[in-house]
Motif scaffolding. Structure first.
Motif, PDB file in Angstrom:
ATOM      1  N   MET A 125      28.223  41.142  44.537  1.00 35.05           N
ATOM      2  CA  MET A 125      28.715  39.901  43.944  1.00 35.05           C
ATOM      3  C   MET A 125      30.073  40.218  43.321  1.00 35.05           C
ATOM      4  N   VAL A 126      31.138  39.749  43.947  1.00 36.32           N
ATOM      5  CA  VAL A 126      32.489  40.158  43.562  1.00 36.32           C
ATOM      6  C   VAL A 126      33.238  39.000  42.909  1.00 36.32           C
ATOM      7  N   ILE A 127      33.838  39.283  41.744  1.00 36.50           N
ATOM      8  CA  ILE A 127      34.707  38.302  41.087  1.00 36.50           C
ATOM      9  C   ILE A 127      36.093  38.911  40.921  1.00 36.50           C
ATOM     10  N   LYS A 128      37.091  38.228  41.436  1.00 32.18           N
ATOM     11  CA  LYS A 128      38.489  38.614  41.262  1.00 32.18           C
ATOM     12  C   LYS A 128      38.994  37.987  39.968  1.00 32.18           C
ATOM     13  N   THR A 129      39.620  38.790  39.106  1.00 31.76           N
ATOM     14  CA  THR A 129      40.109  38.309  37.831  1.00 31.76           C
ATOM     15  C   THR A 129      41.438  38.964  37.498  1.00 31.76           C
ATOM     16  N   LYS A 130      42.230  38.319  36.655  1.00 34.54           N
ATOM     17  CA  LYS A 130      43.529  38.878  36.291  1.00 34.54           C
ATOM     18  C   LYS A 130      43.365  40.160  35.495  1.00 34.54           C
ATOM     19  N   VAL A 131      42.483  40.117  34.487  1.00 36.15           N
ATOM     20  CA  VAL A 131      42.239  41.290  33.642  1.00 36.15           C
ATOM     21  C   VAL A 131      40.739  41.439  33.428  1.00 36.15           C
ATOM     22  N   ASP A 159      43.889  42.412  38.884  1.00 37.44           N
ATOM     23  CA  ASP A 159      45.101  42.185  39.680  1.00 37.44           C
ATOM     24  C   ASP A 159      45.702  43.460  40.252  1.00 37.44           C
ATOM     25  N   LYS A 160      45.332  44.621  39.693  1.00 35.85           N
ATOM     26  CA  LYS A 160      45.833  45.900  40.191  1.00 35.85           C
ATOM     27  C   LYS A 160      44.977  46.463  41.319  1.00 35.85           C
ATOM     28  N   GLY A 161      43.889  45.752  41.646  1.00 41.38           N
ATOM     29  CA  GLY A 161      42.977  46.233  42.676  1.00 41.38           C
ATOM     30  C   GLY A 161      41.931  47.191  42.138  1.00 41.38           C
ATOM     31  N   GLU A 162      41.950  47.438  40.822  1.00 38.65           N
ATOM     32  CA  GLU A 162      40.956  48.308  40.205  1.00 38.65           C
ATOM     33  C   GLU A 162      39.636  47.556  40.075  1.00 38.65           C
ATOM     34  N   ASN A 163      38.535  48.295  39.979  1.00 39.64           N
ATOM     35  CA  ASN A 163      37.242  47.617  39.896  1.00 39.64           C
ATOM     36  C   ASN A 163      36.335  48.204  38.837  1.00 39.64           C
ATOM     37  N   GLN A 164      35.397  47.392  38.380  1.00 37.51           N
ATOM     38  CA  GLN A 164      34.296  47.815  37.523  1.00 37.51           C
ATOM     39  C   GLN A 164      33.012  47.365  38.207  1.00 37.51           C
ATOM     40  N   ILE A 165      32.027  48.268  38.303  1.00 33.04           N
ATOM     41  CA  ILE A 165      30.842  47.991  39.110  1.00 33.04           C
ATOM     42  C   ILE A 165      29.571  48.312  38.316  1.00 33.04           C
ATOM     43  N   ILE A 166      28.602  47.403  38.369  1.00 34.57           N
ATOM     44  CA  ILE A 166      27.257  47.646  37.831  1.00 34.57           C
ATOM     45  C   ILE A 166      26.270  47.426  38.974  1.00 34.57           C
TER      46      ILE A 166
END
Length: 298
Positions: free
Chosen positions: A15-21, A102-109
């Motif tokens: 479940m992916v959400i794109k966000t600015k920050v 926005d930098k393409g970095e991710n956080q995953i749980i």
């Protein structure tokens, strides 16, 4: 000539959400785009290898739910041998929530679900038949990882460990590995060495090789990879691209490197190929959806 690759590992729905920050603790931010994609390190790596031309047998466990049913359909579309992917009524399929900035970095749980029910009893001897390489990760029970290590050792099958997500492992699990592919964070957790210079990279790689690992590749994100074995001790630069989403970049690299090695390529050729595949993947959103096809690697 390419030989069969066996990938044993996890399958998730992302479940992916794109966000600015990224939100701070206790903060709510408004996201931009929502995507639901097939993922899981094992499945990502299996699909990446298959798209790049490998003959892949995938072994995993999913739930008897909408996510597991869809995963089975998707695996067949990708051309995977899934005779030993099982569905259990006892656990839901694995789920991952992924936030991408926005930098393409991710956080995953990750909620592992059925992945943590993949036991040695689910791995009959037949899955190892005709295998030139076996690729595993750490999103399945450690007892299952240990069983696979011992099985490959007894059958003299080349075993590749992508130690992700990182957790402490016994020396016995490292001894005899054909290849280990940690990223920088995983390298620090496993070795206690921060791989932030050529000297520390060499020291960390030597740590693994002294434990009995034949080949070491430390992935360095946009900086490329560090290759260490009896022949090479060097950084191989990444292909420069504008990253959109780094999710599964490491998985694509692993799928690509085992594909190239199974075809008899030398280490520099294989690493260049895998770096290119990984670079293509970060220019796209999603996990399996970002993996390139063989014709894109020309």
């Amino acid at each position: 000539m390419s030989q069969k690759i066996v990938v044993i590992g996890s399958s998730n729905t992302d479940m992916v959400i794109k966000t600015k920050v990224f939100p701070l603790p206790g903060e709510t931010v408004l996201g931009q785009t929502f995507l639901m994609n097939p993922g899981g390190k094992g499945a990502n790596q299996a699909v990446a290898a298959a798209r790049l031309g490998a003959d892949v047998r995938f072994v995993a466990k999913v739930g008897q739910d909408i996510f597991g049913n869809q995963a089975m359909v998707d695996f067949k579309k990708e051309g995977l041998d899934i005779d030993h992917v099982s569905q259990t009524p006892d656990y839901p399929s694995g789920i991952a929530t992924i936030t991408v900035n926005d930098k393409g970095e991710n956080q995953i749980i990750v909620a592992s679900g059925a992945n943590m029910d993949l036991k040695p009893a689910d791995l009959p001897d037949v899955i190892f038949e005709d295998a030139s390489l076996v690729l595993i990760q750490l999103e399945i029970p450690l007892e299952t990882v240990r069983y696979i290590v011992e099985k490959c050792r007894s059958l003299q099958i080349k075993l590749v460990l992508n130690p992700a997500p990182a957790k402490p492992v016994d020396d016995d699990l490292l001894n005899g590995l054909y290849l280990i592919t940690p990223n920088e964070t995983e390298t620090e957790i496993l070795t206690g060495i921060v791989p932030d210079s050529p000297e520390s990279l060499k020291k960390a790689a030597l740590f693994f090789r002294k434990k009995g690992v034949e080949h070491v590749i430390i992935t360095l994100g946009e900086k490329g990879i560090y290759l260490s074995n009896g022949q090479y001790e060097q950084i191989i630069p990444a292909v420069e691209v504008q990253a959109v989403d780094t999710t599964a970049a490491g998985d694509v690299f692993n799928g690509a490197i085992v594909t190239a090695l199974s075809q008899g390529w030398n280490w520099l050729e294989a690493c260049d190929f895998a770096c290119k595949a990984s670079a293509i993947s970060v220019t796209r959103m999603g996990a399996q959806s970002s993996a390139p096809y063989q014709h894109e690697m020309k």
